[in-house]
Enzyme design. Structure first.
Site, PDB file in Angstrom:
ATOM      1  CG  PHE A 148      -1.837   1.277   1.137  1.00  0.00           C
ATOM      2  CD1 PHE A 148      -3.003   1.275   0.388  1.00  0.00           C
ATOM      3  CD2 PHE A 148      -1.460   2.453   1.767  1.00  0.00           C
ATOM      4  CE1 PHE A 148      -3.789   2.424   0.276  1.00  0.00           C
ATOM      5  CE2 PHE A 148      -2.244   3.619   1.658  1.00  0.00           C
ATOM      6  CZ  PHE A 148      -3.408   3.587   0.916  1.00  0.00           C
ATOM      7  CG  ASP A 234       5.649   4.185   1.752  1.00  0.00           C
ATOM      8  OD1 ASP A 234       5.613   4.939   2.750  1.00  0.00           O
ATOM      9  OD2 ASP A 234       4.677   4.009   0.992  1.00  0.00           O
ATOM     10  CE  LYS A 275      -1.086   7.058   6.751  1.00  0.00           C
ATOM     11  NZ  LYS A 275      -0.720   6.001   5.850  1.00  0.00           N
TER      12      LYS A 275
HETATM   13  C1  LIG Z   1      -0.941   6.075   4.371  1.00  0.00           C
HETATM   14  C2  LIG Z   1       0.157   5.592   3.526  1.00  0.00           C
HETATM   15  C3  LIG Z   1       0.482   6.215   2.297  1.00  0.00           C
HETATM   16  C4  LIG Z   1      -0.358   7.314   1.695  1.00  0.00           C
HETATM   17  O1  LIG Z   1      -0.429   8.448   2.476  1.00  0.00           O
HETATM   18  P1  LIG Z   1      -1.588   9.534   2.206  1.00  0.00           P
HETATM   19  O2  LIG Z   1      -1.207  10.680   3.068  1.00  0.00           O
HETATM   20  O3  LIG Z   1      -2.878   8.881   2.591  1.00  0.00           O
HETATM   21  O4  LIG Z   1      -1.551   9.849   0.760  1.00  0.00           O
HETATM   22  C5  LIG Z   1       1.595   5.758   1.605  1.00  0.00           C
HETATM   23  N1  LIG Z   1       2.326   4.741   2.064  1.00  0.00           N
HETATM   24  C6  LIG Z   1       2.038   4.108   3.220  1.00  0.00           C
HETATM   25  C7  LIG Z   1       2.915   2.991   3.679  1.00  0.00           C
HETATM   26  C8  LIG Z   1       0.934   4.495   3.987  1.00  0.00           C
HETATM   27  O5  LIG Z   1       0.633   3.849   5.107  1.00  0.00           O
END
Ligand SMILES: *Cc1c(COP(=O)(O)O)cnc(C)c1O
Length: 427
Positions: A148, A234, A275
């Site tokens: 994701f 990520d 986040k």
């Molecule tokens: C939440 C998330 C995203 C996307 O972030 P948004 O601010 O919702 O666009 C990307 N990568 C990971 C691993 C995430 O948990």
């Protein structure tokens, strides 16, 4: 409608309003929140809950942290947005702060996680053509099954989640998908031609807090290095103390002073954060890399109107200072171990839950039912009734990720709520 009547609307009316006027792209738990402080949130009727989702790990520092809110208020009254057409007096100090904090030469500021992932993909591709000498439009990026990384058309192009993809094509080419936690598959994919990068979550959050074997990330980084391919982490969900270290790629290091000497540290070539970079106060994301990679981006080639705005800069500094000052990595590590051992005690008493997994305070329990059953959802509704908010993720998995400012006593109260709910639960 006057403000007075608006204030009196209860949960049912507010849910109906969203249902009627908002796009149906989410299916929230039926609770309407009106206030948050630390590890707690309150609904519009005044009922208090423990927040065990933390806005998908954005609120690691706790709701409405006074230091973060204070920084935001002060900057909001002074200067909110200049665009990058001009310099502003908050961005430089923030860039210096965050690059020192995480140990990289440069940062590229964006707003959301998905934008930061897109930015990382663009940097990786450009690096591949300009530094590695891959022929134009041929670069490939390796990604993992059940990843994701966000919701843009390019990002869903390499997802294998049907609901995220179906009828959103045509998709962006240039991605190779391999099984997660599979070093052999990674080695074979790296042997293909024109591979530029490997984009990976150190723990797969949305996939159900899937935690790979200890050596997966350091070995993956080593394989990428050997093959001249960028290792792109990520850490939008796993980063910033959530998993018991500053970054999940830190391995077993718990220090708040990010130390590159740590043997277990798999330094990414490109690091993606979002986040909790703002403690949930404001959308702030960032891409970090050293000069030989980041400097492939030149004026006019990438940008964002809001990226690097003064409010974001001040909020992010405050949010990162809170992580360090309040020892949130250490707290997440210690409470995480306690939490999993308490969950294992519950698992020994029931066959409704089969497993707990995770790292630090990013954990999940596996519910003993088919992936398409409603059991995990119904347990979350029952947890809500008992004063704790959590959300099922893919299949029958419930993620437990409270704010990292939680105390041991609060955690034990939460364990009691979870135990009571699960042992009393009737399908
Ligand atoms: C939440 C998330 C995203 C996307 O972030 P948004 O601010 O919702 O666009 C990307 N990568 C990971 C691993 C995430 O948990």
């Amino acid at each position: 409608m006057s403000e007075l009547t608006r204030e009196k609307l209860g949960s049912a009316a507010l849910i109906e309003m969203e249902d009627k006027h908002g796009a149906h792209n989410y299916h929230p738990l039926p609770v309407v929140l009106a206030k948050g402080e630390g590890v707690y949130v309150w609904d519009v009727e005044g009922k208090k809950y423990f927040d065990f989702l933390s806005a998908y790990s954005a609120v690691n520092q706790g709701h409405c942290h006074p230091k973060i809110v204070g920084a935001m208020k002060e900057q909001a009254e002074t200067l909110t947005l200049t665009s990058r057409a001009f310099y502003n007096d908050a961005l430089g100090p923030y860039e210096q702060f965050i690059t020192n904090y995480f140990g990289f030469d440069k940062v590229l500021p964006m707003n959301t996680g998905a934008e930061a992932v897109e930015t990382a993909i663009k940097i990786c591709r450009k690096w591949a053509y300009e530094k590695k000498g891959i022929a134009e439009d041929q670069a490939k990026i390796i990604v993992c099954e059940n990843n994701f990384h966000g919701r843009t058309t390019t990002i869903v192009s390499f997802s294998n989640d049907e609901s995220a993809r179906k009828n959103f094509g045509p998709f962006t080419p240039g991605f190779i998908r391999i099984p997660y936690n599979d070093l052999d598959a990674l080695a074979s994919a790296l042997a293909e031609e024109n591979v530029a990068g490997f984009l990976v979550e150190p723990i797969q959050g949305e996939a159900g807090v899937f935690t790979p074997s200890e050596d997966f990330i350091p070995k993956a980084k080593e394989l990428c290095n050997k093959n001249g391919v960028l290792f792109i982490a990520d850490e939008v969900q796993t980063g910033i103390a959530r998993t018991g270290s500053l970054l999940a790629v830190c391995g077993n290091c718990t220090c708040e002073n990010h130390c590159e000497k740590q043997a277990t540290y798999a330094k990414p070539d490109i690091l993606i954060l979002g986040k909790a970079l703002s403690g949930g106060a404001y959308p702030v994301s960032a891409v970090l890399a050293d000069d030989e990679i980041m400097m492939v981006i030149r004026p006019g080639q990438h940008g964002s109107t809001f990226g690097g705005n003064p409010v974001a800069a001040k909020v992010a500094i405050a949010a990162l200072e809170v992580v360090r000052d309040e020892n949130l990595s250490q707290n997440a590590r210690r409470l995480g171990e306690l939490f999993r051992s308490e969950m294992n005690k519950i698992i020994a008493k029931t066959d409704l839950i089969t497993k707990v997994r995770g790292k630090g305070l990013l954990n999940a329990i596996l519910v003993n039912d088919t992936p398409d059953s409603e059991t995990a959802w119904n347990i979350c509704v029952a947890l809500k009734e008992n004063g704790l908010l959590a959300k099922p993720t893919h299949g029958n998995i419930i993620r437990f990720a409270p704010p990292l400012v939680m105390t041991e006593a609060q955690l034990m109260d939460c364990v009691a709520i979870i135990e009571k709910t699960i042992l009393e639960f009737k399908k």
